[in-house]
Design an enzyme around this catalytic site. Structure first.
Site, PDB file in Angstrom:
ATOM      1  N   HIS A 365      -8.146  21.596  23.200  1.00  0.00           N
ATOM      2  CA  HIS A 365      -8.815  20.451  22.764  1.00  0.00           C
ATOM      3  C   HIS A 365      -8.974  19.235  23.933  1.00  0.00           C
ATOM      4  O   HIS A 365      -9.393  18.428  23.443  1.00  0.00           O
ATOM      5  CB  HIS A 365      -7.912  19.816  21.696  1.00  0.00           C
ATOM      6  CG  HIS A 365      -7.791  20.636  20.351  1.00  0.00           C
ATOM      7  ND1 HIS A 365      -8.757  20.363  19.197  1.00  0.00           N
ATOM      8  CD2 HIS A 365      -6.835  21.501  20.059  1.00  0.00           C
ATOM      9  CE1 HIS A 365      -8.337  21.380  18.187  1.00  0.00           C
ATOM     10  NE2 HIS A 365      -7.344  21.948  18.863  1.00  0.00           N
ATOM     11  N   LYS A 554     -11.101   4.567  16.739  1.00  0.00           N
ATOM     12  CA  LYS A 554     -10.477   5.931  17.162  1.00  0.00           C
ATOM     13  C   LYS A 554      -9.310   5.740  18.044  1.00  0.00           C
ATOM     14  O   LYS A 554      -9.066   4.379  18.162  1.00  0.00           O
ATOM     15  CB  LYS A 554     -11.497   6.600  18.092  1.00  0.00           C
ATOM     16  CG  LYS A 554     -12.346   5.408  18.958  1.00  0.00           C
ATOM     17  CD  LYS A 554     -13.321   6.345  20.030  1.00  0.00           C
ATOM     18  CE  LYS A 554     -14.582   6.938  19.457  1.00  0.00           C
ATOM     19  NZ  LYS A 554     -15.078   7.810  18.842  1.00  0.00           N
ATOM     20  N   ARG A 555      -8.363   6.576  18.335  1.00  0.00           N
ATOM     21  CA  ARG A 555      -7.372   6.126  19.222  1.00  0.00           C
ATOM     22  C   ARG A 555      -8.056   5.420  20.491  1.00  0.00           C
ATOM     23  O   ARG A 555      -9.055   5.470  20.982  1.00  0.00           O
ATOM     24  CB  ARG A 555      -6.571   7.333  19.644  1.00  0.00           C
ATOM     25  CG  ARG A 555      -5.759   8.088  18.651  1.00  0.00           C
ATOM     26  CD  ARG A 555      -4.660   7.123  18.291  1.00  0.00           C
ATOM     27  NE  ARG A 555      -3.532   6.741  19.279  1.00  0.00           N
ATOM     28  CZ  ARG A 555      -2.522   7.385  19.288  1.00  0.00           C
ATOM     29  NH1 ARG A 555      -2.084   7.793  18.440  1.00  0.00           N
ATOM     30  NH2 ARG A 555      -1.569   7.142  20.276  1.00  0.00           N
ATOM     31  N   LYS A 560     -12.281   6.740  26.332  1.00  0.00           N
ATOM     32  CA  LYS A 560     -13.338   6.441  24.968  1.00  0.00           C
ATOM     33  C   LYS A 560     -13.946   5.318  25.325  1.00  0.00           C
ATOM     34  O   LYS A 560     -14.891   4.786  24.391  1.00  0.00           O
ATOM     35  CB  LYS A 560     -12.429   6.399  23.813  1.00  0.00           C
ATOM     36  CG  LYS A 560     -11.615   7.739  23.503  1.00  0.00           C
ATOM     37  CD  LYS A 560     -10.609   7.571  22.199  1.00  0.00           C
ATOM     38  CE  LYS A 560      -9.952   9.109  22.126  1.00  0.00           C
ATOM     39  NZ  LYS A 560     -10.627   9.968  21.401  1.00  0.00           N
ATOM     40  N   THR A 662     -14.682  13.776  16.268  1.00  0.00           N
ATOM     41  CA  THR A 662     -15.155  14.007  14.969  1.00  0.00           C
ATOM     42  C   THR A 662     -15.426  12.950  14.096  1.00  0.00           C
ATOM     43  O   THR A 662     -15.924  13.010  13.027  1.00  0.00           O
ATOM     44  CB  THR A 662     -13.812  14.874  14.123  1.00  0.00           C
ATOM     45  OG1 THR A 662     -12.652  14.188  14.418  1.00  0.00           O
ATOM     46  CG2 THR A 662     -13.572  16.207  14.736  1.00  0.00           C
ATOM     47  N   LYS A 666     -18.232  11.827  10.948  1.00  0.00           N
ATOM     48  CA  LYS A 666     -18.027  11.063   9.758  1.00  0.00           C
ATOM     49  C   LYS A 666     -18.866  10.076   9.582  1.00  0.00           C
ATOM     50  O   LYS A 666     -19.436   9.619   8.368  1.00  0.00           O
ATOM     51  CB  LYS A 666     -16.617  10.623   9.526  1.00  0.00           C
ATOM     52  CG  LYS A 666     -15.396  11.750   9.703  1.00  0.00           C
ATOM     53  CD  LYS A 666     -14.003  11.611   9.974  1.00  0.00           C
ATOM     54  CE  LYS A 666     -13.082  12.787  10.306  1.00  0.00           C
ATOM     55  NZ  LYS A 666     -11.889  12.437  11.006  1.00  0.00           N
TER      56      LYS A 666
HETATM   57  C1  NBG Z   1      -8.788  15.933  20.542  1.00  0.00           C
HETATM   58  C2  NBG Z   1     -10.153  15.595  21.613  1.00  0.00           C
HETATM   59  C3  NBG Z   1     -11.259  15.128  20.492  1.00  0.00           C
HETATM   60  C4  NBG Z   1     -11.379  16.458  19.733  1.00  0.00           C
HETATM   61  C5  NBG Z   1     -10.135  16.650  18.631  1.00  0.00           C
HETATM   62  C6  NBG Z   1     -10.071  17.717  18.032  1.00  0.00           C
HETATM   63  C7  NBG Z   1      -6.544  16.116  21.847  1.00  0.00           C
HETATM   64  C8  NBG Z   1      -5.887  16.765  22.466  1.00  0.00           C
HETATM   65  N1  NBG Z   1      -7.804  16.534  21.791  1.00  0.00           N
HETATM   66  O1  NBG Z   1     -12.397  15.113  21.124  1.00  0.00           O
HETATM   67  O2  NBG Z   1      -9.967  14.266  22.407  1.00  0.00           O
HETATM   68  O3  NBG Z   1     -12.425  16.164  18.510  1.00  0.00           O
HETATM   69  O4  NBG Z   1      -9.121  16.953  19.813  1.00  0.00           O
HETATM   70  O5  NBG Z   1     -10.734  19.064  18.478  1.00  0.00           O
HETATM   71  O6  NBG Z   1      -6.358  15.325  20.971  1.00  0.00           O
END
Ligand code: NBG
Length: 826
Positions: A365, A554-555, A560, A662, A666
């Protein structure tokens, strides 16, 4: 796709009403008119659970009769969000229940609001797991989500004086109505001790026996995952820890007493809290304990279940079982499965390895180095002595293979070995020990293949594939945005999009129709009113729904680039101050983000956003043209309100860094237009809707990676040549936004000079700034033509089909899991 029946067969209004009253009585010894809203929530949920349980039983009856292949989705995180509303939606009785409640003088929204958000995840990775479960059930695939029943989920965020404060999230405080404890499936999990080798005379082989260990029971709690309109209920199984020895003072001598206390403490600590880090790992022993705990329990139970249904024939395990490892967190599954097959099932290494590699699959991820878990050998060995021996053997054999294939190329061993320089590299173990490795968007997978995992890709290309992420339209449109959902159904003449999002393409033909454009804008306005009300109630700030709602939720993470966003707000503020009559469509910049508790730079960024908000929002001279809002405690439940109300979606990560994203999907589903870089899944969104319907800016992933590899970027060049930006940077340190003096010096230094070992402006905020500001100007201009704006928004909605998690799941099923659908009858 067939359309689903309009209503749930098991639902009966009169019965349901009676049940709510009975439940209030049984649970709280009260009549309904004396019950609190929270008590009503419990009573209603219990009544819903009653329907669910019938379908759940039917689902498992079908499992047992048809003995299908099952995927076990192993994940440290499931960010499921509230269940009540979603369950009602998927059971197809939301409307009926809301009517029943209405008749009783109860507002369903208020009842839904009583539910704590089960926050058993950090961000995208955990929410993806939750969307996947929703799709698996809806599509009729047999699956278990396997995770941890953390006592405290992700912290609740409070903002005090502009700073983030973390407050514990005791989500189980009042009991969670949808879970069911399954004590009969408890598993023993062993930690520590040492391994004794015992000669087995009969079998003529050595046995490896772990002794002097500490152990706990893993006890599962099952949560229902309701499929949409198909009677299918899969299970999210989250494991709690309990001591093995019951704590009973009288019956213990001193030795037992100590042991009992130790076990109790061990059990408590394992499931106490979710680590609050997103895309960043903490090499803490407790974290490894958590990982082994839930992975071992899940695999043990999966094997028991398999053996029950398959005459104890362990040799064909791979025909019925698949373990999907969600990031590196559960990859200890490879070694644990080997341990069970070799030590407990008595298989030879080669056969066990063949089964293991067929059963396991790994999803990556992120390429961020700080997220790829590595465990120090000594810690690992101490905690899991037998599993460690297995890891060593996996590594020994694999290194042999590498050397055979690449004689005298030590670099290959260096990059691919599982154990290297005293560390166990979990991603490497997952790749070697599984049948499949996938990235989560096309660009991300390409970067894995060409750069990050290049050597693995060269050696075993057949394992690699891409599975672009997706989201569930059931939660993020049908539940989150009922007005738009109903409108979509009306326009395209079917609600088929609920289970087949590609049908939403039917909207496209209306994009140019001014009446439909107006309908869309009216719905957006209603949703903006709803968010404005939420912001007023929670932040005390008045926002004007006639302004552009530009949103980044987002986080909080440097890559980001929330920082670039707020620097741009500071820049706009300067422009407006200098030129109050400048041509500018009033805009509200909305942020929502949790920062990991120990992530200093991220927390400073939150403080900066709030400080800018304080200044800008209280400056009457700009006539409310600019507002900044930081929404406290961003989470799944308020996300639903936020997406529905957004005009502009900020997806501005440094290209190459966001694996997929993601949230971007949305927003698109809810008709917000994206301002973004060509990163993650944004690339594929642009492909679907056309770049002309997005606001793309900034360096490409190639360019970013070239700078990273070769250097050549000096932020001072920009500082010297761009007067507007220079002014913004100086305002970080000249007291404009901080009366407390040097609050933002760190940020300033990090951008221009670099801190510690970091080069200046690691994430190219300044490099991309102008391009971003220009894109922002295009957004602002575009919004003035409301018809055209609506047209672009409608085209975005119409083009979102690909980004349903239903599509993603079908791809996993076809390429990796090879499951068959089952049909559940009630
Ligand atoms: C996160 C990515 C995102 C991605 C999500 C789901 C982790 C390690 N990765 O870009 O930063 O959409 O995973 O795949 O949290």
């Amino acid at each position: 796709m067939e359309s689903t029946p309009a209503k749930n067969k098991l639902f009966d209004k009169a019965v349901f009403k009676k049940e709510i009253q009975e439940n209030v009585k049984l649970l709280f010894r009260k009549t309904i008119d004396h019950a609190s809203q929270e008590e009503i929530f419990q009573a209603v949920s219990l009544a819903v659970k009653d329907i669910i349980v019938d379908e759940w039983l039917a689902t498992h009856k079908t499992y047992n009769e048809t003995n299908p292949k099952i995927v076990y989705y192993l994940s440290m995180e499931f960010l499921i969000g509230r269940a009540l509303g979603n369950n009602l939606i998927n059971l197809r009785c939301y409307k009926e229940v809301s009517e029943v409640l209405d008749e009783m003088g109860i507002d369903i929204n208020v009842v839904e609001d009583q539910e704590p958000d089960p926050a058993l995840g950090n961000g995208g990775l955990g929410r993806l797991a939750a969307c996947f479960l929703d799709s698996l059930s809806t599509l009729g695939y047999p699956a278990y989500g396997c995770g941890i029943r953390y006592k405290y989920g992700l912290f609740k965020q409070k903002i005090e004086n502009g700073y983030q404060i973390e407050v514990p999230d005791n989500w189980l405080k009042n009991g969670y109505p949808f879970e069911i404890k399954r004590a009969e499936y408890k598993q023993e999990i062993k930690f520590g001790g040492y391994v004794r080798v015992v000669w087995d005379e009969q079998a003529h082989k050595n046995r490896f026996v772990q002794t002097d260990y500490q152990s706990v029971y893993a006890v599962p709690y099952d949560l229902p995952i309701v499929g949409y309109g198909n009677n299918m209920i899969n299970t999210l199984r989250i494991w709690d820890a309990e001591p093995i020895v019951e704590f009973n003072l009288e019956s213990f001598d001193k030795g037992n007493y100590t042991k009992a206390v130790e076990q109790e403490n061990l059990a408590k600590s394992i499931v106490e809290v979710l680590y609050p880090n997103d895309s960043h790992y903490s090499g803490k022993e407790l974290r490894l304990k958590q990982q082994y705990f839930f992975v071992s329990a899940s695999i043990q139970r999966a094997i028991q279940k398999y053996k029950e249904l398959n005459n104890n024939d362990i040799h064909k395990l791979y025909e019925k079982v698949c373990f999907q490892m969600n990031d590196t967190h559960p990859t200890i599954a490879v070694a644990e499965l080997m341990r069970i097959l070799v030590d407990e099932e008595d298989l030879e290494w080669d056969e066990a390895w063949d089964i293991t590699t067929k059963c396991c699959a790994y999803t990556n991820h992120t390429i961020m180095a700080e997220a790829l878990e590595k465990w120090p050998v000594d810690l690992f060995m101490r905690l899991l002595p037998r599993v460690y021996q297995i890891v060593e053997e996996i590594n020994r054999r694999f290194v042999n293979q590498i050397e055979e294939r690449y004689p005298n190329q030590y670099n290959k061993v260096k990059s691919m070995a599982v154990i290297y320089e005293g560390q166990i590299r979990m991603a490497n173990m997952a790749i070697v020990g599984g049948s499949s490795v996938n990235g989560v968007a096309r660009l991300h997978t390409e970067i894995l293949e060409k750069r990050e995992l290049k050597d693995f890709y060269e050696m075993m290309p057949e394992k690699f594939s891409n599975k672009t992420n997706g989201i569930t339209q059931r939660r993020f449109l049908l539940h989150a945005n009922p007005l738009q959902a109903e409108w979509v159904t009306k326009k395209i003449g079917t609600d088929g999009w609920i289970t087949d999002l590609s049908q939403i393409k039917g909207l496209e033909k209306y994009a140019d129709d001014p009446t439909v454009q107006k309908e869309f804008m009216d719905i957006k306005y209603q949703n903006k009113l709803r968010l404005a009300k939420y912001i007023k109630e929670h932040n005390g700030i008045d926002v004007d729904p006639n302004t552009i709602f530009d949103v980044q939720v987002k986080r909080l993470h440097e890559y980001k680039r929330q920082l670039m966003n707020i620097l741009h707000v500071m820049y706009l503020y300067n422009q407006l101050k200098a030129n109050p009559n400048m041509d500018f469509y009033p805009t509200t910049f909305i942020f929502g983000a949790k920062a990991a508790a120990g992530y200093k730079r991220a927390k400073e960024t939150i403080k900066l956003i709030n400080s800018v908000a304080d200044v800008v929002n209280n400056d009457p001279t700009i006539n409310g043209k600019l507002k900044v809002v930081f929404i406290e405690n961003y989470r799944v439940s308020n996300a639903e309100i936020i997406f529905a109300a957004s005009d502009v979606s900020e997806q501005i990560s440094t290209a190459s860094k966001e694996a997929s994203g993601t949230g971007n999907m949305k927003f698109m589903l809810n008709g917000a237009l994206t301002i973004g870089t060509m990163d993650g899944a944004n690339v594929e969104m642009a492909e679907e809707v056309g770049e002309e319907n997005m606001f793309i800016f900034g360096m490409s992933a190639e360019e970013v990676m070239a700078y990273e590899a070769n250097g050549g970027y000096n932020p001072y060049d920009i500082y010297n040549s761009d007067g507007d930006l220079r002014k913004v940077l100086e305002q970080l340190v000249d007291g404009t936004y901080s009366k407390e003096g040097d609050l933002f010096n760190e940020i300033y230094t990090s951008l221009l000079k670099g801190t510690g070992y970091d080069r200046p402006d690691v994430y190219f905020n300044l490099k991309d700034f102008r391009s971003y500001a220009q894109a922002q100007a295009r957004v602002n201009k575009a919004y003035k033509d409301r018809n055209n704006w609506a047209k672009m928004a409608i085209l975005n909605i119409a083009s979102v089909g690909k980004f349903s998690s239903d599509r993603t799941i079908e791809e996993y099923v076809k390429d990796i899991w090879h499951l068959e659908k089952i049909t559940v009858n009630v």
